[in-house]
Design a protein around this motif. Sequence first.
Motif, short mmCIF file in Angstrom:
data_model
loop_
_atom_site.label_atom_id
_atom_site.label_comp_id
_atom_site.label_asym_id
_atom_site.label_seq_id
_atom_site.Cartn_x
_atom_site.Cartn_y
_atom_site.Cartn_z
N GLN A 42 22.93 62.58 32.80
CA GLN A 42 21.96 61.33 32.77
C GLN A 42 21.29 61.01 31.72
O GLN A 42 20.27 60.06 31.70
N PHE A 43 21.54 61.58 30.43
CA PHE A 43 20.84 61.46 29.40
C PHE A 43 21.66 60.38 28.34
O PHE A 43 22.82 60.61 28.34
N ILE A 87 6.26 56.92 38.93
CA ILE A 87 7.02 56.00 38.33
C ILE A 87 6.46 54.81 37.90
O ILE A 87 6.00 54.01 38.70
N TYR A 88 6.46 54.40 36.46
CA TYR A 88 5.85 53.22 36.33
C TYR A 88 6.87 52.47 35.44
O TYR A 88 7.35 52.94 34.35
N PHE A 89 6.83 51.23 35.57
CA PHE A 89 7.67 50.24 35.12
C PHE A 89 7.16 49.32 34.02
O PHE A 89 6.07 48.75 34.24
N LEU A 90 7.82 49.42 32.82
CA LEU A 90 7.44 48.77 31.77
C LEU A 90 8.04 47.30 31.65
O LEU A 90 7.54 46.42 31.23
N GLY A 91 9.08 47.08 32.44
CA GLY A 91 9.79 46.01 32.57
C GLY A 91 11.06 46.29 33.51
O GLY A 91 11.05 47.28 34.11
N PRO A 92 12.00 45.36 34.00
CA PRO A 92 13.01 45.52 34.80
C PRO A 92 13.92 46.56 34.40
O PRO A 92 14.81 47.30 35.39
N ASP A 93 14.05 46.94 33.36
CA ASP A 93 15.08 48.06 32.84
C ASP A 93 14.57 49.13 31.88
O ASP A 93 15.20 49.57 31.26
N VAL A 94 13.19 49.35 32.21
CA VAL A 94 12.46 50.14 31.19
C VAL A 94 11.53 50.82 32.22
O VAL A 94 10.54 50.41 32.99
N ALA A 95 11.38 52.35 32.22
CA ALA A 95 10.44 52.95 33.36
C ALA A 95 10.16 54.45 32.63
O ALA A 95 10.82 54.68 31.83
N LYS A 120 20.96 50.68 32.05
CA LYS A 120 22.20 49.97 31.56
C LYS A 120 23.10 50.05 32.53
O LYS A 120 23.74 51.05 33.10
N ASN A 121 23.71 48.71 32.82
CA ASN A 121 25.04 48.79 33.67
C ASN A 121 24.68 49.17 35.20
O ASN A 121 25.24 49.77 35.56
N GLN A 122 23.51 48.90 35.32
CA GLN A 122 23.07 49.10 36.84
C GLN A 122 22.86 50.76 37.02
O GLN A 122 22.69 51.33 38.22
N THR A 123 22.82 51.53 35.81
CA THR A 123 22.28 53.05 36.01
C THR A 123 21.26 53.32 35.23
O THR A 123 21.06 52.75 33.88
N TRP A 124 20.23 54.14 35.66
CA TRP A 124 19.25 54.69 34.94
C TRP A 124 19.65 55.80 34.02
O TRP A 124 20.23 56.62 34.54
#
Length: 136
Positions: A42-43, A87-95, A120-124
């Motif tokens: 997952q990295f 879990i803290y969200f910086l934006g919709p795609d960054v946490a 990326k592509n619906q995967t964290w």
Amino acid sequence: MPDRPSAYDHAVNQHDVEQIAQVVANLGAGMNSNDVDLIDRQFTDDVLWVTASGTRLLVWYEMNAHHRQGLDDPPLDLRVTWTMLGIYFLGPDVAVADTKQDYLTPETGTKHGTAVLIKKNQTWWICSMQHTNVVS
């Protein structure tokens, strides 16, 4: 005193929270089963990994080699409980994920970890992670 912006002001999506929690759960499951592939899948390729001892690993294959050496040679009987502290969200795609690891065997102790994740592509994916030993 200057006005300071808030970093964590993005709306929380429960599906994203569940996916990120699963990424962290996979780290613990991989450690408990000595499964480096489960830990490292997952990295991102360009991950920045900082160990609790301060070693900086700047790409996936370096981190993977470090994990293989640590878990496979000799195989360890690790028992680790990973807890998601936030879990803290910086934006919709960054946490940012704030974690705690409690080591039960053979090493005892606690580590706190901070992971930066991108979607990326619906995967964290974890793109950066640092661990710190907690001194009692």
